[in-house]
Design a protein around this motif. Sequence first.
Motif, PDB file in Angstrom:
ATOM      1  N   ARG A  31     -64.595 -10.342 -39.394  1.00 14.23           N
ATOM      2  CA  ARG A  31     -64.846  -8.987 -39.241  1.00 14.23           C
ATOM      3  C   ARG A  31     -65.766  -8.445 -40.092  1.00 14.23           C
ATOM      4  NH1 ARG A  31     -62.232  -7.568 -34.373  1.00 14.23           N
ATOM      5  NH2 ARG A  31     -60.608  -8.473 -33.773  1.00 14.23           N
ATOM      6  N   THR A  35     -70.715  -1.629 -38.013  1.00 16.11           N
ATOM      7  CA  THR A  35     -70.811  -1.964 -36.612  1.00 16.11           C
ATOM      8  C   THR A  35     -72.001  -1.053 -36.127  1.00 16.11           C
ATOM      9  OG1 THR A  35     -69.323  -0.487 -35.582  1.00 16.11           O
ATOM     10  CG2 THR A  35     -68.548  -2.625 -36.271  1.00 16.11           C
ATOM     11  N   ASP A 169     -67.876  -6.071 -33.931  1.00 16.23           N
ATOM     12  CA  ASP A 169     -67.479  -5.988 -35.358  1.00 16.23           C
ATOM     13  C   ASP A 169     -67.300  -7.600 -35.791  1.00 16.23           C
ATOM     14  OD1 ASP A 169     -65.077  -6.583 -33.979  1.00 16.23           O
ATOM     15  OD2 ASP A 169     -64.077  -5.295 -35.432  1.00 16.23           O
ATOM     16  N   ARG A 170     -67.568  -8.394 -34.949  1.00 18.24           N
ATOM     17  CA  ARG A 170     -67.310  -9.815 -35.373  1.00 18.24           C
ATOM     18  C   ARG A 170     -68.684 -10.351 -35.838  1.00 18.24           C
ATOM     19  NH1 ARG A 170     -62.637 -12.817 -33.057  1.00 18.24           N
ATOM     20  NH2 ARG A 170     -60.862 -11.496 -33.398  1.00 18.24           N
TER      21      ARG A 170
END
Length: 197
Positions: A31, A35, A169-170
């Motif tokens: 993560r 973002t 967010d990955r």
Amino acid sequence: MRALDIDPVHGTRQTFRELCDVMSRPGTVSRVQTTPADYAITATLVDHEVTFHSSDEELTTALAGQGRYSAADPTAADIVHADGTPSWDVRDLERGSLVEPSEGATVIYRVEGLSETPKDGLTDVTVSGPGVNGTTTFGVGLPAAELSALADAQADYPRGVDAVFASDDRVAALPRSVTLRVADGPESSENDNGGDR
């Protein structure tokens, strides 16, 4: 990159650390704090010294406003951004040379999902090579055919492309040094970069 709601100092610095981490641990899904991850990675990597391609108008406008957008066709760009499956072929991107493999492109894919384990609706990719303890498998929200084409683009180590996948967010990464096996779909493919080096 405040036009993208990204702190140009702290946000990019943190993203750079997170990107280094996933590049050193291929196939690991992590993560990120800033973002969307694909914008944060692009803002971190693109400056006035590299060429860039993206069809995302918001992204290119923000980069241009900062004097950081040197446009190029995908086949000639240093960094290429794709929103899902691209219209261009990843095998046509710059792969560098045996003398200068670092001139190979970096492709940033915005994908529908990333999972640290195989998951329905995602394509399973098994990774081995430097930075991987044995093998690791993770899920990517791209068609098997696109990931098979990426395996082909990375099959001539040290030439090849570096790939980064971002979903919200990955983030996960597949540097050119790894071997890929695409498990799902009839177009399954495997590159062979000679194993651990």
